[in-house]
Design an enzyme around this catalytic site. Structure first.
Site, PDB file in Angstrom:
ATOM      1  N   HIS A  36      -9.936  -3.946  -3.919  1.00  0.00           N
ATOM      2  CA  HIS A  36      -8.678  -4.398  -3.318  1.00  0.00           C
ATOM      3  C   HIS A  36      -8.929  -4.759  -1.860  1.00  0.00           C
ATOM      4  CE1 HIS A  36      -8.960  -0.002  -3.063  1.00  0.00           C
ATOM      5  NE2 HIS A  36      -8.304  -0.078  -1.897  1.00  0.00           N
ATOM      6  N   ASN A  74       0.852  -1.180   0.000  1.00  0.00           N
ATOM      7  CA  ASN A  74       0.000   0.000   0.000  1.00  0.00           C
ATOM      8  C   ASN A  74       0.895   1.239   0.000  1.00  0.00           C
ATOM      9  OD1 ASN A  74      -1.746   2.150   0.650  1.00  0.00           O
ATOM     10  ND2 ASN A  74      -3.053   0.832   1.861  1.00  0.00           N
ATOM     11  N   HIS A 101      -7.476  -5.197   1.861  1.00  0.00           N
ATOM     12  CA  HIS A 101      -6.416  -4.719   2.752  1.00  0.00           C
ATOM     13  C   HIS A 101      -5.986  -5.835   3.700  1.00  0.00           C
ATOM     14  CE1 HIS A 101      -6.643  -0.299   2.034  1.00  0.00           C
ATOM     15  NE2 HIS A 101      -7.840  -0.639   1.574  1.00  0.00           N
TER      16      HIS A 101
END
Length: 178
Positions: free
Chosen positions: A138, A68, A140
């Site tokens: 997406h 990230n 996490h």
């Protein structure tokens, strides 16, 4: 108009308040560089780069794992399908399976490399739910450690991350294949 007083200290110089200056975060806060469509989607362009340049940790057939750019903690990973899709129910069976398998593997690798005591896992579906890039789904994977939440995020709205992204990517990519 009041007269401006200048002091011997400048912004960014430590003072009695012990400020932590993080001007690089303004790009994220202001939404600069946020994709407008498929053509400038970072999750679509990352797989076309080298793993180092794209911060990619591992690649699968239908999805990949990437660092990230604005991590909550060291080792904060994202699992992204290659296909530009926004909504979880729109994933194919193969994409869903691989996102889940890559998430499991990422947790195992992060545990081995960084020894977190827990994880936050999740998908923010839509901008209103907190998705920074809502157009490309997406997952996490946020490693957590006992006591890792201190005053900085609450009071300073800043999250110190003690590891550079490239260094974290290298450690995780090496461990992925062990």
């Amino acid at each position: 108009m009041p007269e401006i007083e200048f002091s011997d200290t400048l912004p960014g110089v430590p003072d009695a308040f012990q400020r932590l200056w993080t001007p690089h975060r303004m790009v994220y806060i202001n939404g600069e560089g946020k994709p407008k469509g498929h053509d400038d989607c970072p999750f679509c362009s990352a797989p076309g780069r080298t793993d180092e340049d794209g911060l990619i940790v591992a690649r699968g057939e239908h999805a990949y794992v990437v660092m990230n750019l604005f991590p909550y903690s060291p080792g904060h990973l994202l699992v992204c399908p290659y296909r530009h899709v926004a909504d979880y129910p729109d994933l194919t069976v193969d994409e869903t399976r691989e996102v889940a398998e890559l998430t499991q593997r990422a947790m195992q690798v992060v545990r081995r490399v960084s020894r977190p005591t827990g994880f936050n896992l999740g998908m923010n579906q839509g901008a209103v739910a907190g998705a920074g890039i809502s157009m490309h789904l997406h997952q996490h994977i946020v490693p957590r450690w006992t006591g890792d939440m201190n005053f900085m995020p609450v009071i300073g709205q800043t999250r110190p991350v003690p590891q550079l992204l490239g260094e974290g990517r290298e450690l995780l990519a090496e461990a992925w294949h062990d």
